[in-house]
Design an enzyme around this catalytic site. Structure first.
Site, PDB file in Angstrom:
ATOM      1  N   GLU A 174       0.821  -1.216   0.000  1.00  0.00           N
ATOM      2  CA  GLU A 174       0.000   0.000   0.000  1.00  0.00           C
ATOM      3  C   GLU A 174       0.852   1.264   0.000  1.00  0.00           C
ATOM      4  O   GLU A 174       0.656   2.182   0.794  1.00  0.00           O
ATOM      5  CB  GLU A 174      -0.985  -0.049   1.174  1.00  0.00           C
ATOM      6  CG  GLU A 174      -1.939  -1.243   1.022  1.00  0.00           C
ATOM      7  CD  GLU A 174      -3.085  -1.308   2.025  1.00  0.00           C
ATOM      8  OE1 GLU A 174      -2.924  -0.801   3.139  1.00  0.00           O
ATOM      9  OE2 GLU A 174      -4.134  -1.875   1.680  1.00  0.00           O
ATOM     10  N   GLU A 375      -5.506  -8.398  -1.608  1.00  0.00           N
ATOM     11  CA  GLU A 375      -6.302  -8.291  -0.383  1.00  0.00           C
ATOM     12  C   GLU A 375      -7.730  -7.941  -0.757  1.00  0.00           C
ATOM     13  O   GLU A 375      -7.959  -7.033  -1.567  1.00  0.00           O
ATOM     14  CB  GLU A 375      -5.789  -7.185   0.547  1.00  0.00           C
ATOM     15  CG  GLU A 375      -4.497  -7.499   1.237  1.00  0.00           C
ATOM     16  CD  GLU A 375      -4.063  -6.379   2.192  1.00  0.00           C
ATOM     17  OE1 GLU A 375      -4.916  -5.685   2.772  1.00  0.00           O
ATOM     18  OE2 GLU A 375      -2.845  -6.206   2.334  1.00  0.00           O
TER      19      GLU A 375
HETATM   20  P1  P53 Z   1      -7.651  -3.415   8.943  1.00  0.00           P
HETATM   21  C1  P53 Z   1      -7.083   1.059   5.438  1.00  0.00           C
HETATM   22  C2  P53 Z   1      -7.798   1.001   4.256  1.00  0.00           C
HETATM   23  C3  P53 Z   1      -7.544   0.004   3.327  1.00  0.00           C
HETATM   24  C4  P53 Z   1      -6.560  -0.938   3.582  1.00  0.00           C
HETATM   25  O1  P53 Z   1      -7.314  -3.375   7.390  1.00  0.00           O
HETATM   26  C5  P53 Z   1      -5.832  -0.875   4.764  1.00  0.00           C
HETATM   27  C6  P53 Z   1      -6.080   0.119   5.701  1.00  0.00           C
HETATM   28  C7  P53 Z   1      -5.286   0.212   6.962  1.00  0.00           C
HETATM   29  O2  P53 Z   1      -6.051  -0.132   8.051  1.00  0.00           O
HETATM   30  O3  P53 Z   1      -4.815  -1.740   5.039  1.00  0.00           O
HETATM   31  C8  P53 Z   1      -4.749  -3.045   4.540  1.00  0.00           C
HETATM   32  O4  P53 Z   1      -6.755  -4.451   9.526  1.00  0.00           O
HETATM   33  C9  P53 Z   1      -3.428  -3.620   4.993  1.00  0.00           C
HETATM   34  C10 P53 Z   1      -3.553  -4.778   5.932  1.00  0.00           C
HETATM   35  C11 P53 Z   1      -4.778  -4.597   6.787  1.00  0.00           C
HETATM   36  C12 P53 Z   1      -6.007  -4.665   5.885  1.00  0.00           C
HETATM   37  O5  P53 Z   1      -5.931  -3.666   4.879  1.00  0.00           O
HETATM   38  O6  P53 Z   1      -7.359  -2.056   9.434  1.00  0.00           O
HETATM   39  O7  P53 Z   1      -2.574  -3.948   3.934  1.00  0.00           O
HETATM   40  O8  P53 Z   1      -2.370  -4.875   6.672  1.00  0.00           O
HETATM   41  O9  P53 Z   1      -4.911  -5.505   7.838  1.00  0.00           O
HETATM   42  C13 P53 Z   1      -7.318  -4.527   6.607  1.00  0.00           C
HETATM   43  O10 P53 Z   1      -9.083  -3.777   9.052  1.00  0.00           O
END
Ligand code: P53
Length: 477
Positions: A174, A375
């Site tokens: 990211e 993801e």
């Molecule tokens: P969590 C924000 C928006 C989109 C993706 O996020 C993001 C975030 C940061 O919070 O991060 C990614 O755990 C990231 C992962 C993370 C996952 O999204 O905040 O690459 O490490 O766990 C989900 O719900």
């Protein structure tokens, strides 16, 4: 129809699952200084590790000690690919060490061997919000060009070590969070004060974009070295794609949406895919008094380090408007207002499967290189019922609706070659530090206070995903 070789799997990041934060020679990464938070409470960075405070990464879900059990479960689901990150501070504990830590290297050898046993292809992120703390403290992270050299040393070390075990790599997770203040610490390693809330940090936009330039250089050098070490390596960029709609059909909303989409979603990938800064960024730099220093070789370095494929995370979409007074989306670190046509998750992330198809079409149209969704998933509270089952139908329905749209994009000739759902196992939320914001196919007994047996239990989605992979995406019921 999904291509025969489509890479189905799941993803994790070291700091969110491994634990063992100070074992086997590892030193602290920035994550090891982050407290637990919630939807209403920002995570904090503390410069000292305080004894009375819960730092969720320290134990996380102990993947470090449970990896065999976890990978066996992935194999049972039929994973073709497993996305994980290497904790930089296991390999170079201080970041600036001359020699790597053998015990750290051995751990990932063991993990990759375990994957190989089951024919699972690893997909490895080099930097998933895990810069060694020493590099932040002593060098101010990527503001310092020496850190580019340290990163290259780290990348080269792991490329050489794992050249016969890993084929797919991502440089910075990211990376485009670096275009926003929230990316200061996690992507760029910048901390303007010792103790602060990471979602809302002090920010110097000039310093931030110069550091982002250095991260582009680090990424490009790593891509070049990767191809020298093994010409079969495939290295990707990784973008958090925050899909945006103009809230109204006012032309002003469309223009604002276009500008934000360019800065937040397109800028980093344009540099990493095409190897040059895009034309529109000049205007943004001018408006914000940003002046990037390019050293003599920088243009060449960027040009020589173009990625082979484009990977991204996709969770939600947002609306953009010039009108004041609209309700913003809850729990959203990224701004944007509510879309009246969409439902949001319990954490306020607006669920938008059709937006994924739009995004796949958009990105493929722009770059014409292979795409990988690394993801996509639903953070939700899971309950164990009286029979010990976790019936996460909401997660199945989220994933199903997104896979349907992926399929349509593929039928529209988009070259999508893989999908790793977030997250393979329950783990610590990156944004909030919670355990109760769960994403996995595999439930892990651990709560927000750090209690639990760490026992692994298959959720209903586990068997569902097994069937999806087994039928190559043909059966989604
Ligand atoms: P969590 C924000 C928006 C989109 C993706 O996020 C993001 C975030 C940061 O919070 O991060 C990614 O755990 C990231 C992962 C993370 C996952 O999204 O905040 O690459 O490490 O766990 C989900 O719900």
């Amino acid at each position: 129809m999904f291509p025969k070789e489509f890479l189905w799997g799941g993803a994790v990041a070291a700091n969110q699952c491994e634990g063992a934060w100070n074992e086997a020679g590892k030193k602290e990464s920035i994550c090891d200084h982050l407290t637990a938070g919630s939807i209403n409470k920002n995570r904090k960075f503390t410069s000292k590790i305080l004894s009375e405070v819960n730092y969720p990464s320290h134990e996380a879900v102990e993947f470090y000690h449970h990896y065999k059990e976890d990978i066996a479960l992935f194999a049972e689901m039929g994973f073709k690919v497993f996305r994980l990150s290497i904790a930089w501070s296991r390999i170079f504990p201080n970041g600036d060490d001359f020699l790597p830590n053998e015990e750290g290297l051995q751990f990932y050898d063991d993990v990759f061997d375990e994957c190989k046993k089951y024919g699972i292809e690893p997909l490895v992120t080099l930097s998933h919000f895990e810069i060694p703390y020493n590099l932040v403290k002593e060098y101010q992270g990527f503001t310092n060009r020496k850190v580019v050299i340290f990163f290259e040393r780290y990348a080269k070390t792991v490329f050489e070590r794992y050249k016969d075990k890993v084929k797919y790599w991502l440089t910075f997770n990211e990376i485009n969070f670096g275009t926003m203040p929230m990316g200061n610490l996690e992507v760029l390693g910048i901390l303007h004060q010792e103790d602060e809330e990471i979602a809302n940090p002090l920010d110097n936009i000039q310093v931030r974009f110069q550091a982002l330039h250095n991260v582009f250089l680090a990424s490009a050098r790593a891509v070049k070295v990767a191809h020298e070490i093994n010409p079969d390596f495939k290295v990707g960029c990784m973008i958090a794609h925050i899909t945006m709609y103009p809230l109204t059909c006012r032309p002003e909303d469309l223009l604002l949406q276009q500008e934000l989409d360019n800065i937040i979603n397109n800028f980093c990938a344009d540099v990493q895919v095409r190897g040059v800064y895009p034309y529109y960024i000049e205007d943004y730099f001018k408006k914000n008094n940003i002046d990037i220093t390019f050293e003599e070789d920088d243009e060449r370095i960027l040009k020589e380090g173009c990625v082979d494929f484009y990977s991204f995370s996709y969770y939600m979409s947002n609306c953009i408007t010039t009108e004041e007074g609209h309700e913003t989306t809850l729990g959203n670190l990224l701004g944007g207002v509510k879309n009246p046509y969409l439902q949001a998750s319990e954490w306020g992330w607006q669920i938008d499967p059709k937006g994924l198809r739009y995004t796949l079409n958009k990105i493929y149209d722009r770059y014409k290189i292979p795409l990988f969704i690394v993801e996509n998933g639903l953070g939700a509270v899971d309950e164990i019922d009286d029979n010990g089952c976790i019936n996460d139908d909401y997660r199945i329905s989220y994933l199903k609706s997104h896979i349907v749209e992926m399929n349509k994009a593929i039928e529209n000739n988009v070259d999508l070659f893989g999908y790793t759902m977030w997250s393979a196992i329950d783990l610590v939320s990156s944004g909030t530090g919670e355990m109760k914001k769960r994403y996995g196919f595999i439930y892990i007994d651990k709560d927000d206070n750090g209690n639990g047996t760490l026992k692994r239990t298959k959720k209903k989605s586990f068997n569902w995903y097994k069937k999806v992979i087994g039928t190559n995406g043909n059966e989604l019921e």
